[in-house]
Write a protein that holds these residues in place. Structure first.
Motif, PDB file in Angstrom:
ATOM      1  N   LEU A 192      50.295  29.233  49.444  1.00 25.47           N
ATOM      2  CA  LEU A 192      49.399  30.359  49.729  1.00 25.47           C
ATOM      3  C   LEU A 192      50.005  31.657  49.232  1.00 25.47           C
ATOM      4  N   MET A 193      49.205  32.427  48.506  1.00 25.31           N
ATOM      5  CA  MET A 193      49.538  33.818  48.191  1.00 25.31           C
ATOM      6  C   MET A 193      48.353  34.690  48.572  1.00 25.31           C
ATOM      7  N   VAL A 194      48.631  35.793  49.226  1.00 27.66           N
ATOM      8  CA  VAL A 194      47.619  36.806  49.499  1.00 27.66           C
ATOM      9  C   VAL A 194      47.938  38.006  48.620  1.00 27.66           C
ATOM     10  N   LEU A 195      46.985  38.385  47.774  1.00 28.97           N
ATOM     11  CA  LEU A 195      47.196  39.462  46.807  1.00 28.97           C
ATOM     12  C   LEU A 195      46.408  40.700  47.207  1.00 28.97           C
ATOM     13  N   HIS A 253      28.870  59.114  50.368  1.00 27.31           N
ATOM     14  CA  HIS A 253      27.873  58.635  49.408  1.00 27.31           C
ATOM     15  C   HIS A 253      27.838  59.431  48.114  1.00 27.31           C
ATOM     16  N   ASN A 254      28.246  60.692  48.126  1.00 32.10           N
ATOM     17  CA  ASN A 254      28.076  61.534  46.937  1.00 32.10           C
ATOM     18  C   ASN A 254      29.361  61.742  46.154  1.00 32.10           C
ATOM     19  N   VAL A 255      30.393  60.913  46.419  1.00 32.85           N
ATOM     20  CA  VAL A 255      31.661  61.029  45.697  1.00 32.85           C
ATOM     21  C   VAL A 255      31.955  59.715  44.975  1.00 32.85           C
ATOM     22  N   VAL A 256      32.145  59.823  43.668  1.00 24.77           N
ATOM     23  CA  VAL A 256      32.547  58.639  42.891  1.00 24.77           C
ATOM     24  C   VAL A 256      33.964  58.252  43.323  1.00 24.77           C
ATOM     25  N   PRO A 257      34.194  57.015  43.772  1.00 22.46           N
ATOM     26  CA  PRO A 257      35.515  56.650  44.297  1.00 22.46           C
ATOM     27  C   PRO A 257      36.565  56.545  43.205  1.00 22.46           C
ATOM     28  N   ALA A 258      37.771  57.017  43.546  1.00 26.19           N
ATOM     29  CA  ALA A 258      38.897  56.978  42.608  1.00 26.19           C
ATOM     30  C   ALA A 258      39.707  55.699  42.738  1.00 26.19           C
ATOM     31  N   THR A 259      39.560  54.997  43.851  1.00 15.51           N
ATOM     32  CA  THR A 259      40.280  53.731  44.032  1.00 15.51           C
ATOM     33  C   THR A 259      39.357  52.691  44.656  1.00 15.51           C
ATOM     34  N   CYS A 260      39.584  51.459  44.279  1.00 14.96           N
ATOM     35  CA  CYS A 260      38.908  50.321  44.896  1.00 14.96           C
ATOM     36  C   CYS A 260      39.970  49.264  45.164  1.00 14.96           C
ATOM     37  N   THR A 261      40.145  48.914  46.418  1.00 15.70           N
ATOM     38  CA  THR A 261      41.131  47.895  46.770  1.00 15.70           C
ATOM     39  C   THR A 261      40.404  46.615  47.161  1.00 15.70           C
ATOM     40  N   PHE A 262      40.976  45.503  46.789  1.00 20.41           N
ATOM     41  CA  PHE A 262      40.410  44.223  47.209  1.00 20.41           C
ATOM     42  C   PHE A 262      41.524  43.203  47.405  1.00 20.41           C
ATOM     43  N   THR A 263      41.242  42.220  48.249  1.00 18.82           N
ATOM     44  CA  THR A 263      42.224  41.205  48.628  1.00 18.82           C
ATOM     45  C   THR A 263      41.783  39.856  48.089  1.00 18.82           C
ATOM     46  N   ILE A 281      47.892  35.560  36.493  1.00 18.54           N
ATOM     47  CA  ILE A 281      46.925  36.534  37.011  1.00 18.54           C
ATOM     48  C   ILE A 281      47.182  37.906  36.410  1.00 18.54           C
ATOM     49  N   ARG A 282      48.407  38.343  36.435  1.00 18.32           N
ATOM     50  CA  ARG A 282      48.728  39.688  35.945  1.00 18.32           C
ATOM     51  C   ARG A 282      48.450  39.839  34.456  1.00 18.32           C
ATOM     52  N   LYS A 283      48.506  38.755  33.702  1.00 19.98           N
ATOM     53  CA  LYS A 283      48.214  38.822  32.268  1.00 19.98           C
ATOM     54  C   LYS A 283      46.717  38.997  31.993  1.00 19.98           C
ATOM     55  N   HIS A 284      45.875  38.619  32.962  1.00 22.84           N
ATOM     56  CA  HIS A 284      44.437  38.590  32.718  1.00 22.84           C
ATOM     57  C   HIS A 284      43.648  39.725  33.363  1.00 22.84           C
ATOM     58  N   VAL A 285      44.225  40.424  34.322  1.00 19.34           N
ATOM     59  CA  VAL A 285      43.469  41.486  34.991  1.00 19.34           C
ATOM     60  C   VAL A 285      44.106  42.839  34.722  1.00 19.34           C
ATOM     61  N   SER A 286      43.318  43.888  34.859  1.00 21.58           N
ATOM     62  CA  SER A 286      43.809  45.239  34.597  1.00 21.58           C
ATOM     63  C   SER A 286      44.219  45.972  35.872  1.00 21.58           C
ATOM     64  N   CYS A 287      43.819  45.475  37.036  1.00 18.48           N
ATOM     65  CA  CYS A 287      44.192  46.135  38.282  1.00 18.48           C
ATOM     66  C   CYS A 287      45.662  45.866  38.621  1.00 18.48           C
ATOM     67  N   VAL A 289      48.361  44.303  40.908  1.00 19.02           N
ATOM     68  CA  VAL A 289      48.356  43.105  41.751  1.00 19.02           C
ATOM     69  C   VAL A 289      49.681  43.036  42.507  1.00 19.02           C
ATOM     70  N   ASN A 290      49.583  43.060  43.837  1.00 19.31           N
ATOM     71  CA  ASN A 290      50.785  43.067  44.676  1.00 19.31           C
ATOM     72  C   ASN A 290      50.716  41.934  45.696  1.00 19.31           C
ATOM     73  N   PRO A 291      51.554  40.895  45.525  1.00 18.55           N
ATOM     74  CA  PRO A 291      51.545  39.803  46.503  1.00 18.55           C
ATOM     75  C   PRO A 291      52.214  40.234  47.805  1.00 18.55           C
ATOM     76  N   ARG A 292      51.624  39.858  48.915  1.00 16.99           N
ATOM     77  CA  ARG A 292      52.276  40.136  50.197  1.00 16.99           C
ATOM     78  C   ARG A 292      53.533  39.300  50.353  1.00 16.99           C
ATOM     79  N   SER A 293      53.516  38.092  49.767  1.00 12.98           N
ATOM     80  CA  SER A 293      54.666  37.202  49.814  1.00 12.98           C
ATOM     81  C   SER A 293      54.447  36.087  48.807  1.00 12.98           C
TER      82      SER A 293
END
Length: 372
Positions: A192-195, A253-263, A281-287, A289-293
Motif C-alpha cells: 500500500l502507498m498513499v500519495l 466561487h469567484n477565485v480561480v484556484p492556484a492549487t488542487c490537491t488530491f489523494t 508514476i512520477r515519470k508520467h504525471v506533472s503534479c 507526488v509525495n508518498p506518505r510512506s
C-alpha cells in the motif's frame, strides 16, 4: 538481544516442554485467549496483553525478551548454525465499532464460539502459534530454530511493532504470520502507498480571463491515474490498482484556484516494489507526488517453498490476500495463515470458533513437522 539460547527452564512450570497432547495445548491456548480478550489492547496501548503473554511463557519455563510491547522467545536448543523460522502474530486490536451488542471484553463461549474483541483478529492465531512454539520448544533434533514473536501496533502499521525488533531477532529464514485465513495459504499480499498530489496553477478572478485553474491542470493527471495500466501483472492479483479518493481545491466561487490537491490510494502487487511504482508514476504525471510512506511493501512466497508445499500436501489452497498485515514490514519470505475468518475481523460481536483454534494448532504442527 537476539533469538538465542534461552535460560534453563523455570521451576514449577504449568507446561512440560515437549508435551504432545493437543488437547492440553488447545485448552491452554483458549484460556490465554480469554485473558487477552478481557484486557484492552488498542494499538499503542498493549501493555496489559504483553504482560499476559510474557507471564504465560515464563510459566511454561520459557525465557522471554521484551522491547516496548513486543515479546519474543527462542527454542531451548537454539543453534546459531541452523536457519530460524519466525512465528509471528499480533496482540493489538482496533477499537470496537458502534455495532457491538455484547461487551467486547467479555470473553464468553456460546455454541462453540468464543466472543470478544480480538478473538478472531488475531488472538486465535497468536495463541495457536504460541502453542505450536511450545510443542517444538525443547526438541533437540530439529533442522530449524524457532523464534516466536508476539508483536504490537499491527493494526496501525506502527513504528513500535515488529519493525522495531527485527534487528534484535537475528537472521531469519522465513516467517509464518498468523492472520485469520481459514488455515488457507495466503502466499501473496498487496502493498500500500498513499500519495498526496499537488497540481499548481495561478490565482485569478473567475469573471475575467485571468490565472491558471489548478483544477483543470490536475485533470490530465487524475485521468492518467484512472486509466494507466502497468506493464507487469501479478499472478495472484492481476494489475496494480490506483484510485483517486480525495480532491480539494478552491476557497470561494469567484477565485480561480492556484492549487488542487488530491489523494491516490495505490495497491501495489508482488509484481513490483513500491519504489518502482513510485518512479513510474512520477515519470508520467506533472503534479508533485509525495508518498506518505513506502514501508508497506507487497510480499510473496514461492509456491515451491517447502512450507507452502507442506500446506498444499495437507489439502490447503493458495491465494493472494487483499488485506495488509505485518508481512508488509518483513524482508524475508513469509506465509500468512491462521485460524479464523478475515471477514469477521473488525466486525461487531467478533468471534472465533473454539474448534478452529485446535484445528489451527494441529495443522501448523503437521506443516512444520514435515520440514523441521
Amino acid at each position: 538481544m537476539k533469538c538465542s539460547n534461552p535460560a534453563t527452564s523455570l521451576k514449577n512450570t504449568i507446561f512440560t516442554p515437549g508435551m504432545t497432547d493437543i488437547d492440553t495445548l488447545s485448552r491452554q491456548a483458549v484460556d490465554l485467549l480469554k485473558r487477552l480478550i478481557a484486557t484492552p489492547s488498542f494499538s499503542k496501548e498493549e501493555e496489559g496483553t504483553a504482560a499476559h503473554i510474557e507471564k504465560f511463557l515464563l510459566e511454561q519455563g520459557v525465557n522471554t525478551q521484551r522491547k516496548g510491547n513486543n515479546i519474543w522467545a527462542s527454542n531451548l536448543h537454539f543453534d546459531p548454525a541452523k536457519p530460524t523460522i519466525l512465528l509471528n502474530s499480533h496482540h493489538d486490536t482496533v477499537r470496537p465499532n458502534s455495532g457491538y451488542t455484547r461487551d467486547p471484553f467479555d470473553a464468553k463461549t456460546e455454541d462453540g464460539k468464543l466472543f470478544g474483541l480480538g478473538s478472531n483478529d488475531a488472538g486465535g492465531c497468536l495463541v495457536s502459534l504460541l502453542a505450536v512454539f511450545l510443542y517444538f520448544y525443547d526438541k533437540s533434533d530439529l533442522k530449524y530454530n524457532f523464534c516466536m514473536a508476539a508483536t504490537a501496533e499491527e493494526e496501525i502499521s506502527g513504528l513500535n511493532g515488529i519493525e522495531s525488533i527485527l534487528q534484535e531477532l537475528g537472521e531469519l529464514d522465513f516467517a509464518i504470520v498468523g492472520e485469520p485465513t481459514g488455515m488457507q495459504l495466503a502466499i501473496a499480499e498487496r502493498g500500500l502507498m498513499v500519495l498526496d498530489c499537488v497540481a499548481l496553477g495561478k490565482a485569478g478572478h473567475a469573471g475575467r480571463d485571468e490565472g491558471s485553474n489548478a483544477i483543470y491542470n490536475a485533470l490530465p493527471d487524475i485521468e492518467w491515474f484512472r486509466t494507466f495500466k502497468f506493464p507487469k501483472e501479478s499472478e495472484a492479483f492481476g494489475p496494480v490498482k490506483m484510485s483517486v479518493t480525495i480532491i480539494n481545491a478552491g476557497s470561494q466561487h469567484n477565485v480561480v484556484p492556484a492549487t488542487c490537491t488530491f489523494t491516490v490510494d495505490v495497491r501495489v502487487t508482488d509484481a513490483y516494489q513500491n519504489e518502482e511504482v513510485l518512479e513510474i508514476i512520477r515519470k508520467h504525471v506533472s503534479c508533485d507526488v509525495n508518498p506518505r510512506s513506502i514501508r508497506l511493501k507487497p510480499s510473496k512466497i514461492d509456491k515451491d517453498h517447502p512450507i507452502v508445499k507442506a500446506g498444499i500436501a495437507l489439502g490447503r489452497t493458495t491465494y493472494g490476500s487483499p488485506t495488509t498485515s505485518d508481512q508488509a514490514l518483513l524482508t524475508i519470505p513469509s506465509l500468512k495463515i491462521g485460524p479464523g475468518d478475515s471477514a469477521r475481523s473488525h466486525m461487531a460481536d467478533e468471534f472465533i470458533y473454539i474448534n478452529e483454534i485446535r484445528e489451527g494448532i494441529e495443522l501448523y504442527i503437521k506443516m512444520l513437522e514435515s520440514i523441521v
